[in-house]
Design an enzyme around this catalytic site. Structure first.
Site, PDB file in Angstrom:
ATOM      1  N   CYS A  81     -34.090  -7.985 -39.464  1.00  0.00           N
ATOM      2  CA  CYS A  81     -33.016  -8.159 -38.478  1.00  0.00           C
ATOM      3  C   CYS A  81     -31.730  -7.470 -38.932  1.00  0.00           C
ATOM      4  CB  CYS A  81     -32.749  -9.649 -38.242  1.00  0.00           C
ATOM      5  SG  CYS A  81     -31.397  -9.949 -37.092  1.00  0.00           S
ATOM      6  N   CYS A 141      -4.559   7.787  -7.607  1.00  0.00           N
ATOM      7  CA  CYS A 141      -5.623   7.971  -6.632  1.00  0.00           C
ATOM      8  C   CYS A 141      -6.411   9.243  -6.895  1.00  0.00           C
ATOM      9  CB  CYS A 141      -5.055   7.983  -5.214  1.00  0.00           C
ATOM     10  SG  CYS A 141      -4.927   6.330  -4.563  1.00  0.00           S
ATOM     11  N   CYS A 188     -36.808  -6.117 -28.935  1.00  0.00           N
ATOM     12  CA  CYS A 188     -36.724  -5.808 -30.365  1.00  0.00           C
ATOM     13  C   CYS A 188     -37.890  -4.914 -30.786  1.00  0.00           C
ATOM     14  CB  CYS A 188     -36.722  -7.100 -31.178  1.00  0.00           C
ATOM     15  SG  CYS A 188     -36.222  -6.844 -32.889  1.00  0.00           S
ATOM     16  N   LYS A 220       1.615   3.795 -12.403  1.00  0.00           N
ATOM     17  CA  LYS A 220       0.196   3.438 -12.302  1.00  0.00           C
ATOM     18  C   LYS A 220      -0.653   4.598 -12.794  1.00  0.00           C
ATOM     19  CE  LYS A 220      -3.218   1.286  -9.291  1.00  0.00           C
ATOM     20  NZ  LYS A 220      -3.419   0.596  -8.006  1.00  0.00           N
ATOM     21  N   LYS A 242       0.833  -1.203   0.000  1.00  0.00           N
ATOM     22  CA  LYS A 242       0.000   0.000   0.000  1.00  0.00           C
ATOM     23  C   LYS A 242       0.872   1.258   0.000  1.00  0.00           C
ATOM     24  CE  LYS A 242      -3.815   2.267   2.395  1.00  0.00           C
ATOM     25  NZ  LYS A 242      -4.832   2.513   1.370  1.00  0.00           N
ATOM     26  N   CYS A 296     -35.933 -22.293 -26.223  1.00  0.00           N
ATOM     27  CA  CYS A 296     -36.730 -21.104 -25.860  1.00  0.00           C
ATOM     28  C   CYS A 296     -37.695 -21.439 -24.727  1.00  0.00           C
ATOM     29  CB  CYS A 296     -37.506 -20.613 -27.076  1.00  0.00           C
ATOM     30  SG  CYS A 296     -38.590 -19.217 -26.706  1.00  0.00           S
ATOM     31  N   ASN A 341     -14.024   3.804  -2.760  1.00  0.00           N
ATOM     32  CA  ASN A 341     -13.388   4.078  -1.473  1.00  0.00           C
ATOM     33  C   ASN A 341     -12.873   5.498  -1.424  1.00  0.00           C
ATOM     34  OD1 ASN A 341     -10.161   4.296  -1.413  1.00  0.00           O
ATOM     35  ND2 ASN A 341     -10.790   3.065  -3.182  1.00  0.00           N
ATOM     36  N   CYS A 391     -40.232 -16.506 -22.688  1.00  0.00           N
ATOM     37  CA  CYS A 391     -40.374 -15.356 -21.803  1.00  0.00           C
ATOM     38  C   CYS A 391     -40.722 -14.095 -22.586  1.00  0.00           C
ATOM     39  CB  CYS A 391     -39.103 -15.123 -20.982  1.00  0.00           C
ATOM     40  SG  CYS A 391     -37.687 -14.572 -21.959  1.00  0.00           S
ATOM     41  N   ASN A 406      -6.243   2.650 -12.222  1.00  0.00           N
ATOM     42  CA  ASN A 406      -6.563   3.007 -10.848  1.00  0.00           C
ATOM     43  C   ASN A 406      -8.076   3.228 -10.816  1.00  0.00           C
ATOM     44  OD1 ASN A 406      -6.578   4.244  -8.171  1.00  0.00           O
ATOM     45  ND2 ASN A 406      -4.380   4.510  -8.461  1.00  0.00           N
ATOM     46  N   THR A 407      -8.572   3.710  -9.721  1.00  0.00           N
ATOM     47  CA  THR A 407     -10.029   3.782  -9.557  1.00  0.00           C
ATOM     48  C   THR A 407     -10.640   4.979 -10.290  1.00  0.00           C
ATOM     49  OG1 THR A 407      -9.692   4.958  -7.502  1.00  0.00           O
ATOM     50  CG2 THR A 407     -10.015   2.568  -7.364  1.00  0.00           C
TER      51      THR A 407
END
Lengths: 446, 434
Positions: free
Chosen positions: B380, B139, B357, B177, B45, B347, B77, B350, B204-205
């Protein structure tokens, strides 16, 4: 407390209070909140969902499940109750395995449907726990409607009529409302006095008066109702029971299953309710299973259901049959009763095996006798005496698609009316639809 | 049996699974447990300046989003770098590296953007015996406001400058990083390369607010009624990370630079995908925080099994295998025609394909009264939405039309030769096909 499982004859207190409490607890217990979220997540939100089509009251099931999944169970309850005001009871007693859950695409996909019944219970319980009644009455119309019978059909009809601003008087033969929800149906499907709680909750709509102890034909006539009210709805159910037509049928302890179930449902203390050591139930429907299973739960040692046709022909669902067998009830098929044994003091029932000959069921010469100290007859219920003016369809009141009888101004629904399965949910649908037609008729007349 | 031993920018570890610099690698106790569990390497860390350590909030540090059964899908975080004294960390790193010489131990570092700060701290950290450095330019919260972390990572010139200082200071490998909170990841990656970085690690985040508490009207995670953007990670960010890794791997000037893939790696398959897109190894955090260190056993067994099945002997044989197939939209073959096919046997009726579509796409699926759903080839466009919404895997598949077949939608015959937008007649700047 000692358990008296093997006491002979018909006796009370075969099992302890603890056993009674465990045996008669909820068959399908309520979900914990997280369980409900997980169960709701299994719904695929099908387009034009097959479960809706399979529901006699056409509840928008995918919508209410999505409402549960998004944390709004109250809105889910409204979606249910809009279509089915007894959605709380139906969540408990509907044979969902042959209705919505049978149609669920996950049943087709993996043999494990979304648990629609329990989810419905989760939603309706959430709303009712808050004592919220989400519907209000329209402006008063000044019209009055008589409803005969405070069972599912009558209550559904009355509620919908009240919503539309009509004043409703329900005439109920018994001292309590709810019909079969209160007096029929196994206790483990409707615990904690739910039928009465639901009735009280339903009446919060206002505009509905219930007069107890008033049955059609006993001081109450159809003609007087017709003259005193703008419309009449008949939802009195089936007051009679079929008989075996056997000698000795009047013997003590040979009784109607519906009477036994009603006694059980009304009993304050189930340890005081007598039941035989050896019980024979004759019939193949839900009533037979309810009587048999509850006998077993009360402590009967041997319980046997005997049905005259093959097991596949039983009107009790596969789920109910499995439940009976899981509780230790024996199911004997293809046998019909031919004699009550015991010379005035019941000792058993003799059955003859049956077989189909030219499409007709006939008894053979081969017989067997089951020892019994209590026999429950569950071979069907019949319409009690009805006003002559009403045309019948078979043995029930003839009605059209919206519940109109052969008499103008008189509608009918529920078990007393022809057509549809004898289910709570069907009765609710019929009562509701008749109410809508009554409303339309009364509006047109004004 | 596949050999998972990986040498990443000169650092060898018994497998390609490293723990990312994050709470799981904050101290000796955790890291020893990680190595015992089987992790190939650990990025300790992030270490900061000597002196009073940073402080963290004393309320919730994490926010999350979940699936219905509380499966954690995304985590954010607002924790800062290590809040323990530098020397404590260094002593612990020294002990751990001594006891686990075969595992990779990387020091993540973040100090102010001053040459002296970097040049002073790296040699001190190197004394622990660590195998390399990872420069935390990623960070997005807390430290960024102090001119560190993503504040550096968002300015390529700073990345290059700091990387160069570090390379001038140490002979150990330097991994940069990168933050994903940029419009184009190639600028920062190029800057790292230009500064002499041995590798990049990403992502990184991502700046995020996980949810809003509608009762208190406060963002989550909430500290005394207020919230701040935190760094988002976990399974939900994987697609973003995969793209950024691929961009660097296929860009001609950054191609070949070692990449440590980070972002939502939860299973061996995620790891294999990162590696296929050019990552030399992967770093994991959220999955370990969700399930504990034991998951590495599944990652190791799963990657080994897959490599054996595919006949890959070493991880490096897989690295970048999918990169040649990552291209720009304009180079996609417009003569490639597919049609959706619904298996009536599979199938379950459902109707989700129909709703999707009919309501939101091209009205190319029909529904009969008895709920039979069929694709209308003349409508299609092969968008694949029906495949994606169908709850039954492989019930709906896309069938490729062979050259010479008729595309009923366009009325044209499928061409054998590929043709893309660059040569399409509707493209004003198309070049005529030779």
């Amino acid at each position: 407390m000692t358990e008296h499982l093997r006491a002979s004859g018909v006796a009370a207190g075969r099992v302890s209070q603890d056993s009674i409490d465990a045996n008669f607890s909820d068959l399908h217990p309520a979900y914990a909140p997280h369980e409900a979220m997980v169960a709701a997540d299994r719904c695929y939100f099908c387009h034009d969902a097959p479960c809706i089509t399979a529901c006699p009251t056409a509840i928008d099931i995918p919508l209410f499940i999505r409402q549960i999944a998004t944390g709004t169970s109250e809105a889910a309850a409204e979606t249910i109750l809009e279509q089915n005001i007894l959605g709380g009871m139906c969540a408990r007693v509907c044979p969902t395995e042959t209705l919505c859950e049978q149609a669920c695409v996950r049943e087709a996909a993996e043999g494990k449907p979304v648990e629609i019944g329990r989810l419905q219970r989760h939603a309706t319980d959430t709303l009712m726990a808050q004592d919220v009644h989400p519907f209000t009455r329209a402006d008063a119309t000044g019209k009055t409607v008589a409803v005969v019978g405070a069972g599912p059909a009558g209550l559904a009809c009355a509620h919908r009529l009240a919503m539309h601003g009509h004043d409703v008087v329900i005439f109920e033969a018994r001292a309590k409302g709810g019909g079969l929800n209160e007096f029929g149906i196994a206790a483990y499907k409707s615990t904690e006095d739910f039928a009465q709680k639901e009735l009280d909750w339903l009446l919060q709509i206002g505009g509905i008066e219930i007069r107890y102890g008033q049955a059609l034909g006993e001081g109450l006539s159809l003609t007087s109702l017709q003259s005193d009210f703008d419309a009449v709805f008949l939802g009195m159910g089936l007051g009679g029971v079929n008989a075996l037509a056997l000698e000795g049928e009047e013997t003590d302890h040979v009784i109607d299953a519906v009477a036994f179930i009603a006694d059980l449902r009304q009993a304050e203390d189930l340890t005081a309710l007598p039941v035989g050591r050896r019980v024979v139930v004759i019939g193949g429907g839900m009533t037979a299973v309810d009587a048999a299973v509850q006998s077993k739960l009360l402590g009967a040692e041997d319980v046997t259901i005997v049905y005259r046709r093959g097991q596949e022909a039983m009107s009790a669902s596969k789920y109910e049959q499995d439940l009976a067998q899981q509780k230790g009830v024996r199911i004997v098929c293809n046998a019909a009763p031919v004699g009550i044994e015991g010379n005035g003091s019941l000792s058993g029932v003799t059955f003859a095996y049956t077989e189909a000959q030219d499409g007709k069921l006939v008894v053979t010469d081969e017989t067997f006798t089951l020892p019994a100290d209590q026999v429950f007859k569950a071979i069907g219920q019949t319409l009690a005496e009805t006003p002559e003016a009403l045309k019948l369809d078979g043995r029930k009141i003839s009605v059209d698609d919206v519940g109109r009888t052969s008499v103008a101004g008189v509608w009918a629904g529920g078990d007393c009316a022809a057509g549809g399965d004898d289910l709570t949910v069907t009765a609710v649908a019929e009562g509701r639809d008749a109410a809508l037609d009554i409303h339309a008729t009364l509006a047109g007349a004004s | 049996m596949a050999d998972l031993t990986t040498t990443f920018c000169g650092i060898t570890s018994p497998n390609p699974f490293w723990l990312a610099s994050a709470p799981p690698t904050d101290k000796e106790y955790n890291v020893r447990r990680a190595f015992e569990a089987g992790w190939g390497g650990v990025v300790w860390k992030t270490l900061g300046d000597d002196g009073p350590p940073v402080v963290n909030v004393n309320g919730p540090r994490y926010g999350a989003i979940w699936g219905a059964d509380r499966r954690l899908l995304g985590l954010n975080n607002i924790e800062l770098i290590t809040d323990r004294p530098l020397q404590v960390n260094l002593d612990e790193m020294t002990r751990v590296k001594k006891d686990y010489p075969d595992r990779a131990l990387i020091a993540s570092v973040m100090v102010p953007c001053e040459e002296a700060a970097w040049k002073e701290i790296l040699p001190r950290i190197a004394e622990t015996g660590c195998d390399g450095f990872e420069l935390n330019f990623g960070c997005p919260h807390g430290m960024a406001e102090r001119g560190m972390g993503s504040a550096v990572g968002q300015v390529p010139e700073y990345i290059e400058m700091v990387t160069r200082w570090c390379k001038e200071t140490t002979d150990l490998p330097v991994i940069v990083k990168l933050t994903p909170n940029v419009t184009n990841i190639l600028g920062p990656a190029q800057a790292a390369k230009d500064g002499g970085a041995d590798a990049v690690s990403l992502i990184n985040t991502i700046n995020s607010i996980t949810s809003v508490n509608l009762d208190t009207m406060s963002p989550e995670p909430m500290i005394d009624g207020k919230g701040t953007h935190g760094g988002y990670c976990g399974p939900a960010v994987k697609p973003i990370a995969l793209n950024m890794v691929a961009e660097i791997a296929r860009n001609p000037t950054t191609h070949g630079m070692p990449i440590s893939g980070i972002g939502g790696v939860t299973t061996w398959r995620d790891a294999a995908e990162f590696i296929a897109l050019g990552a030399g190894n992967v770093q994991v955090c959220t999955a370990a925080m969700t399930y504990g260190f034991k998951i590495v056993e599944e990652m190791i067994s799963g990657l080994s099994q897959w490599m054996d099945e595919q006949g890959h002997a070493r991880v490096e044989d897989v690295v970048g295998r999918a990169v040649p197939n990552v291209t720009d939209w304009q180079y996609l073959n417009l003569n490639y025609v597919t049609k959706a096919r619904i298996s009536q046997d599979d199938c379950i009726k459902c109707g989700r394909c129909y709703a999707a579509c009919e309501d939101t796409s091209h009205q190319a699926i029909s529904m009969s009264e008895d709920r039979v759903f069929e694709v209308m080839d003349d409508e299609c466009v092969a968008c694949n939405l029906c495949v994606n919404v169908c709850p039954v895997e492989d019930c709906i598949t896309m069938e490729t039309l062979a050259p010479g077949a008729l595309d009923e939608r366009t009325g044209k015959t499928v061409e054998a030769d590929p043709a893309n937008w660059t040569v399409h007649p509707n493209n004003p700047s198309a070049t005529a096909a030779e």
